[in-house]
Design a protein around this motif. Structure first.
Motif, PDB file in Angstrom:
ATOM      1  N   ALA A 112       0.932  -1.362   0.074  1.00 33.06           N
ATOM      2  CA  ALA A 112      -0.024   0.004   0.060  1.00 33.06           C
ATOM      3  C   ALA A 112       0.842   1.343  -0.075  1.00 33.06           C
ATOM      4  O   ALA A 112       1.922   1.218   0.598  1.00 33.06           O
ATOM      5  N   TYR A 113       0.455   2.192  -0.766  1.00 32.96           N
ATOM      6  CA  TYR A 113       1.154   3.476  -0.830  1.00 32.96           C
ATOM      7  C   TYR A 113       1.182   4.119   0.625  1.00 32.96           C
ATOM      8  O   TYR A 113       0.387   4.216   1.103  1.00 32.96           O
ATOM      9  N   GLN A 114       2.635   4.444   0.736  1.00 31.44           N
ATOM     10  CA  GLN A 114       2.914   5.038   2.129  1.00 31.44           C
ATOM     11  C   GLN A 114       2.412   6.714   2.149  1.00 31.44           C
ATOM     12  O   GLN A 114       2.920   7.356   1.283  1.00 31.44           O
ATOM     13  N   GLN A 115       1.445   7.002   2.747  1.00 34.10           N
ATOM     14  CA  GLN A 115       0.998   8.389   2.733  1.00 34.10           C
ATOM     15  C   GLN A 115       1.723   9.473   3.341  1.00 34.10           C
ATOM     16  O   GLN A 115       1.839  10.769   3.142  1.00 34.10           O
ATOM     17  N   GLN A 116       2.536   9.128   4.413  1.00 33.58           N
ATOM     18  CA  GLN A 116       3.618  10.012   4.931  1.00 33.58           C
ATOM     19  C   GLN A 116       5.038   9.824   4.421  1.00 33.58           C
ATOM     20  O   GLN A 116       5.482   8.711   3.991  1.00 33.58           O
ATOM     21  N   GLY A 117       5.951  11.046   4.452  1.00 33.34           N
ATOM     22  CA  GLY A 117       7.216  10.925   4.228  1.00 33.34           C
ATOM     23  C   GLY A 117       8.030  10.117   4.786  1.00 33.34           C
ATOM     24  O   GLY A 117       7.638  10.009   5.966  1.00 33.34           O
ATOM     25  N   PRO A 118       9.217   9.389   4.472  1.00 30.18           N
ATOM     26  CA  PRO A 118       9.843   8.996   5.277  1.00 30.18           C
ATOM     27  C   PRO A 118      10.593   9.628   6.360  1.00 30.18           C
ATOM     28  O   PRO A 118      10.882   9.089   7.400  1.00 30.18           O
ATOM     29  N   ALA A 119      10.907  10.867   6.503  1.00 29.85           N
ATOM     30  CA  ALA A 119      11.249  11.817   7.360  1.00 29.85           C
ATOM     31  C   ALA A 119      10.400  12.117   8.465  1.00 29.85           C
ATOM     32  O   ALA A 119      10.973  12.398   9.579  1.00 29.85           O
ATOM     33  N   VAL A 120       9.000  11.691   8.373  1.00 28.94           N
ATOM     34  CA  VAL A 120       8.192  11.985   9.558  1.00 28.94           C
ATOM     35  C   VAL A 120       7.519  10.854   9.876  1.00 28.94           C
ATOM     36  O   VAL A 120       6.911  10.728  10.805  1.00 28.94           O
ATOM     37  N   HIS A 121       7.411   9.506   9.002  1.00 34.42           N
ATOM     38  CA  HIS A 121       6.847   8.454   9.537  1.00 34.42           C
ATOM     39  C   HIS A 121       7.454   7.501  10.311  1.00 34.42           C
ATOM     40  O   HIS A 121       8.815   7.548  10.194  1.00 34.42           O
ATOM     41  N   VAL A 122       7.067   7.225  11.381  1.00 36.52           N
ATOM     42  CA  VAL A 122       7.851   6.309  12.401  1.00 36.52           C
ATOM     43  C   VAL A 122       6.892   4.900  12.424  1.00 36.52           C
ATOM     44  O   VAL A 122       5.929   4.726  12.925  1.00 36.52           O
ATOM     45  N   PRO A 123       7.788   3.844  11.908  1.00 35.40           N
ATOM     46  CA  PRO A 123       7.354   2.558  11.693  1.00 35.40           C
ATOM     47  C   PRO A 123       7.271   1.962  13.299  1.00 35.40           C
ATOM     48  O   PRO A 123       7.837   1.947  13.631  1.00 35.40           O
ATOM     49  N   PRO A 124       6.089   0.981  13.259  1.00 31.81           N
ATOM     50  CA  PRO A 124       6.090   0.180  14.536  1.00 31.81           C
ATOM     51  C   PRO A 124       7.101  -0.899  14.308  1.00 31.81           C
ATOM     52  O   PRO A 124       7.665  -1.283  13.425  1.00 31.81           O
ATOM     53  N   ASP A 125       7.193  -1.423  15.741  1.00 30.53           N
ATOM     54  CA  ASP A 125       7.882  -2.661  15.526  1.00 30.53           C
ATOM     55  C   ASP A 125       7.333  -3.797  14.505  1.00 30.53           C
ATOM     56  O   ASP A 125       5.987  -3.951  14.943  1.00 30.53           O
ATOM     57  N   GLY A 126       7.958  -4.686  13.906  1.00 31.04           N
ATOM     58  CA  GLY A 126       7.401  -5.554  13.144  1.00 31.04           C
ATOM     59  C   GLY A 126       6.853  -5.179  11.921  1.00 31.04           C
ATOM     60  O   GLY A 126       6.263  -5.712  10.897  1.00 31.04           O
ATOM     61  N   ALA A 127       7.239  -3.765  11.284  1.00 31.37           N
ATOM     62  CA  ALA A 127       6.707  -3.092  10.115  1.00 31.37           C
ATOM     63  C   ALA A 127       7.488  -3.807   9.008  1.00 31.37           C
ATOM     64  O   ALA A 127       8.442  -4.042   9.012  1.00 31.37           O
ATOM     65  N   VAL A 128       7.014  -3.598   7.744  1.00 31.72           N
ATOM     66  CA  VAL A 128       7.688  -3.918   6.628  1.00 31.72           C
ATOM     67  C   VAL A 128       7.618  -2.935   5.730  1.00 31.72           C
ATOM     68  O   VAL A 128       6.375  -2.215   5.344  1.00 31.72           O
ATOM     69  N   ARG A 160      12.463  -3.813  15.380  1.00 31.61           N
ATOM     70  CA  ARG A 160      12.974  -4.511  13.977  1.00 31.61           C
ATOM     71  C   ARG A 160      12.078  -4.035  12.880  1.00 31.61           C
ATOM     72  O   ARG A 160      10.806  -4.070  13.060  1.00 31.61           O
ATOM     73  N   VAL A 161      12.626  -3.414  11.887  1.00 33.93           N
ATOM     74  CA  VAL A 161      11.716  -2.991  10.596  1.00 33.93           C
ATOM     75  C   VAL A 161      12.326  -3.931   9.453  1.00 33.93           C
ATOM     76  O   VAL A 161      13.585  -3.897   9.136  1.00 33.93           O
ATOM     77  N   ALA A 162      11.525  -4.574   8.780  1.00 33.68           N
ATOM     78  CA  ALA A 162      11.962  -5.351   7.469  1.00 33.68           C
ATOM     79  C   ALA A 162      12.029  -4.338   6.378  1.00 33.68           C
ATOM     80  O   ALA A 162      11.012  -3.488   6.357  1.00 33.68           O
ATOM     81  N   VAL A 163      12.753  -4.343   5.344  1.00 33.85           N
ATOM     82  CA  VAL A 163      12.979  -3.380   4.462  1.00 33.85           C
ATOM     83  C   VAL A 163      13.117  -4.086   3.032  1.00 33.85           C
ATOM     84  O   VAL A 163      14.086  -5.105   3.124  1.00 33.85           O
ATOM     85  N   VAL A 164      12.373  -3.762   2.032  1.00 32.52           N
ATOM     86  CA  VAL A 164      12.408  -4.470   0.671  1.00 32.52           C
ATOM     87  C   VAL A 164      12.934  -3.288  -0.345  1.00 32.52           C
ATOM     88  O   VAL A 164      12.138  -2.362  -0.480  1.00 32.52           O
ATOM     89  N   LEU A 165      14.052  -3.689  -0.818  1.00 32.29           N
ATOM     90  CA  LEU A 165      14.464  -2.761  -1.957  1.00 32.29           C
ATOM     91  C   LEU A 165      14.441  -3.299  -3.335  1.00 32.29           C
ATOM     92  O   LEU A 165      14.934  -4.357  -3.590  1.00 32.29           O
ATOM     93  N   VAL A 202      17.424  -2.907  12.737  1.00 28.17           N
ATOM     94  CA  VAL A 202      17.483  -2.786  14.075  1.00 28.17           C
ATOM     95  C   VAL A 202      17.791  -1.400  14.815  1.00 28.17           C
ATOM     96  O   VAL A 202      18.871  -0.927  14.843  1.00 28.17           O
ATOM     97  N   VAL A 203      16.791  -0.640  15.098  1.00 29.11           N
ATOM     98  CA  VAL A 203      16.942   0.745  15.158  1.00 29.11           C
ATOM     99  C   VAL A 203      16.245   1.127  16.591  1.00 29.11           C
ATOM    100  O   VAL A 203      15.380   0.267  16.990  1.00 29.11           O
ATOM    101  N   ALA A 244      13.032   7.106   7.129  1.00 28.02           N
ATOM    102  CA  ALA A 244      14.422   7.694   6.708  1.00 28.02           C
ATOM    103  C   ALA A 244      15.635   7.210   7.561  1.00 28.02           C
ATOM    104  O   ALA A 244      16.636   6.801   6.851  1.00 28.02           O
ATOM    105  N   GLU A 245      15.405   7.299   8.926  1.00 30.62           N
ATOM    106  CA  GLU A 245      16.609   6.493   9.670  1.00 30.62           C
ATOM    107  C   GLU A 245      16.946   4.991   9.465  1.00 30.62           C
ATOM    108  O   GLU A 245      17.774   4.363   9.394  1.00 30.62           O
ATOM    109  N   VAL A 246      15.552   4.532   9.482  1.00 29.76           N
ATOM    110  CA  VAL A 246      15.844   2.871   9.006  1.00 29.76           C
ATOM    111  C   VAL A 246      16.338   2.738   7.656  1.00 29.76           C
ATOM    112  O   VAL A 246      17.277   1.793   7.664  1.00 29.76           O
TER     113      VAL A 246
END
Length: 236
Positions: A46-62, A101-106, A129-130, A137-139
């Motif tokens: 799903a398209y992320q509505q918030q930009g990476p500099a302001v969005h704070v993903p929860p633990d377990g997010a992808v 922990r946040v999973a990242v797909v590139l 792991v952050v 953005a930090e992730v």
């Protein structure tokens, strides 16, 4: 039929033909080459509505990132081609107290999406792991440096790709073919919020052929004009 009426019908045919030609002209802008930002929701991206500099993903997010030539509409951009399975990406990474922990797909896209003289790296995943308050953005900076931004804060490159350019607009001549992109809602990419159609088909890009109804109308008017001219000549 009077000559004035014949001239009127002839002018009408000319006008319809002009509109038909203009309507069949292809659109000049094909889209933009940029990194789009996604989140895994349920069973699809799903398209992320918030930009990476302001969005704070929860633990377990992808979170997913895809580089491609896409419309400037976000939700109609090409999605990552790899499913967002947190267990697969982060299952081997132990939990840490006070951290998440946040999973990242590139997905670096296809050669057709790539700028000139550049080759996209292979898709990859990473488990960041952050700190619990880290932004997206930090992730991303943790698992895919170096990042490159423009003067307006737009993310231009992930893991150094691409080396140059940032959200440039492309014309139809530079547009990749449909076979070279990941279609929205395609294999492995369930449609998320605001799902649309493939941004590279002819209908959405304005390259479709002329309307058959208009052609039929023009042909009928042409026949009427020809008949009127013939009757006028016989009366003389």
């Amino acid at each position: 039929m009077a000559p004035a009426a014949v001239r009127f019908l002839a002018g009408l045919v000319t006008g319809v033909l002009i509109l038909l030609v203009l309507g069949a002209a292809p659109a000049q802008a094909a889209g933009y080459r940029y990194w789009s930002f996604w989140k895994w929701s349920g069973s699809g991206w799903a398209y992320q509505q918030q930009g990476p500099a302001v969005h704070v993903p929860p633990d377990g997010a992808v979170e997913g990132w895809r580089f491609a030539v896409s419309p400037d509409g976000g939700q109609e951009a090409a999605r990552p081609g790899t499913p967002g399975d947190f267990a697969t990406v982060c299952g081997a990474t132990p939990e840490q107290s006070g951290r998440k922990r946040v999973a990242v797909v590139l997905d670096f896209g296809t050669p057709a999406d790539a700028p000139a003289r550049e080759t996209p790296p292979e898709p990859r995943t990473a488990c960041a792991v952050v700190s619990a308050r880290a932004t997206s953005a930090e992730v991303l900076a943790t698992v895919a440096p170096p990042l490159r931004y423009d003067g307006n804060g737009l993310l231009c490159a992930i893991a150094g790709y691409p080396r140059t350019g940032c959200g440039e607009q492309l014309g139809n001549a530079d547009r990749p073919s449909a076979a070279g992109t990941t279609p929205v809602g395609g294999s492995g990419n369930a449609a998320g919020s605001g799902s649309g159609t493939d941004s590279h088909d002819d209908a959405s890009s304005g390259i479709g052929g002329p309307d058959l109804g208009v052609i039929a109308g023009v042909a009928l008017i042409a026949l009427l004009v020809a008949g009127a001219v013939h009757r006028t000549r016989r009366r003389r």
